[in-house]
Design a protein around this motif. Structure first.
Motif, PDB file in Angstrom:
ATOM      1  N   VAL A  47      -9.469   4.997  11.249  1.00 34.14           N
ATOM      2  CA  VAL A  47      -8.466   3.968  10.970  1.00 34.14           C
ATOM      3  C   VAL A  47      -9.007   3.063   9.866  1.00 34.14           C
ATOM      4  CG1 VAL A  47      -9.307   2.408  12.769  1.00 34.14           C
ATOM      5  CG2 VAL A  47      -6.948   2.245  12.045  1.00 34.14           C
ATOM      6  N   GLY A  48      -8.116   2.579   9.021  1.00 36.27           N
ATOM      7  CA  GLY A  48      -8.546   1.713   7.931  1.00 36.27           C
ATOM      8  C   GLY A  48      -7.419   0.815   7.460  1.00 36.27           C
ATOM      9  N   VAL A  49      -7.779  -0.165   6.648  1.00 35.73           N
ATOM     10  CA  VAL A  49      -6.795  -1.070   6.063  1.00 35.73           C
ATOM     11  C   VAL A  49      -6.840  -0.875   4.558  1.00 35.73           C
ATOM     12  CG1 VAL A  49      -6.078  -3.466   5.783  1.00 35.73           C
ATOM     13  CG2 VAL A  49      -7.096  -2.728   7.932  1.00 35.73           C
ATOM     14  N   GLU A  50      -5.691  -0.530   3.997  1.00 31.97           N
ATOM     15  CA  GLU A  50      -5.591  -0.332   2.556  1.00 31.97           C
ATOM     16  C   GLU A  50      -4.674  -1.383   1.957  1.00 31.97           C
ATOM     17  OE1 GLU A  50      -4.445   3.621   1.552  1.00 31.97           O
ATOM     18  OE2 GLU A  50      -6.168   4.523   2.545  1.00 31.97           O
ATOM     19  N   LYS A  51      -4.853  -1.609   0.673  1.00 31.96           N
ATOM     20  CA  LYS A  51      -4.030  -2.587  -0.029  1.00 31.96           C
ATOM     21  C   LYS A  51      -2.609  -2.051  -0.167  1.00 31.96           C
ATOM     22  CE  LYS A  51      -3.954  -5.378  -4.187  1.00 31.96           C
ATOM     23  NZ  LYS A  51      -4.610  -5.669  -5.461  1.00 31.96           N
ATOM     24  N   ALA A  52      -1.637  -2.894   0.149  1.00 33.92           N
ATOM     25  CA  ALA A  52      -0.237  -2.498   0.017  1.00 33.92           C
ATOM     26  C   ALA A  52       0.138  -2.436  -1.458  1.00 33.92           C
ATOM     27  CB  ALA A  52       0.665  -3.488   0.747  1.00 33.92           C
ATOM     28  N   ARG A  53       1.025  -1.541  -1.787  1.00 32.20           N
ATOM     29  CA  ARG A  53       1.418  -1.384  -3.190  1.00 32.20           C
ATOM     30  C   ARG A  53       2.594  -2.243  -3.533  1.00 32.20           C
ATOM     31  NH1 ARG A  53       0.505   4.909  -4.571  1.00 32.20           N
ATOM     32  NH2 ARG A  53      -1.510   5.029  -3.617  1.00 32.20           N
TER      33      ARG A  53
END
Length: 178
Positions: free
Chosen positions: A172-178
């Motif tokens: 699981v991870g948190v990515e920057k929203a586009r």
């Protein structure tokens, strides 16, 4: 306890007749055991699987009572009805491979910083004996910020359980929203 019947004939016509009568076709197998072709009432099977609290549950087929784990299932693509299920016998003391679900707890810090939580693995492969089988892996994501991830190596594994998935795989991870 879920009760089923042993299928005498395993042909296509017999399977269709059982499905028409409200049965779910199942295969039960395990290490060193002979495969059992079984059938369960669909509604009873779904009720039993939903109310179980552990991955292992008991079924009675013919005169045998077995502790089993759901390995795989097939659904109809249009109606989403269960068509078939594979069950593995969970034998005590025998090391086998299982798929264990991942549960996420907490709210990631990165969600407030315009990030998106992405769970790339819903189930993890483990190798263990039936008595050591965990019901789920609980991951706390409250400390994850944008760009952070929890990997397989970050999971605390109980004694007697070996992870099969590679250590570097992100769960699981948190990515920057586009």
């Amino acid at each position: 306890m879920l009760e089923g019947i042993v299928r005498e004939s395993i042909g296509r016509k017999a399977a269709k007749a059982l499905k028409r009568d409200g049965y779910l076709i199942a295969n039960i197998y395990g290490k060193g055991l002979e495969n059992i072709n079984a059938a369960f009432k669909v509604n009873e099977f779904i009720k039993e699987v939903r109310k179980k609290t552990t991955l292992i549950f008991d079924v009675k087929v013919g005169s045998q009572t077995l502790s089993v784990v759901v390995v795989d299932y097939q659904k109809d693509s249009v109606t989403a009805e269960l068509k078939h299920v594979d069950l593995k016998v969970a034998q005590k003391g025998v090391i086998s491979k299982y798929m264990v679900p991942v549960k996420i707890t907490g709210t990631a810090i990165g969600l407030k910083n315009k990030g998106v939580l992405i769970q790339s693995k819903r189930r993890l492969k483990v190798k263990c004996a039936a008595e050591n089988l965990p019901n789920f892996f609980e991951l706390d994501v409250s400390k994850l910020d944008v760009g952070d991830a929890l990997l397989v190596r970050d999971i605390v594994v109980p004694a007697g359980v070996t992870m099969i998935d590679a250590d570097r795989v992100a769960v699981v991870g948190v990515e920057k929203a586009r």
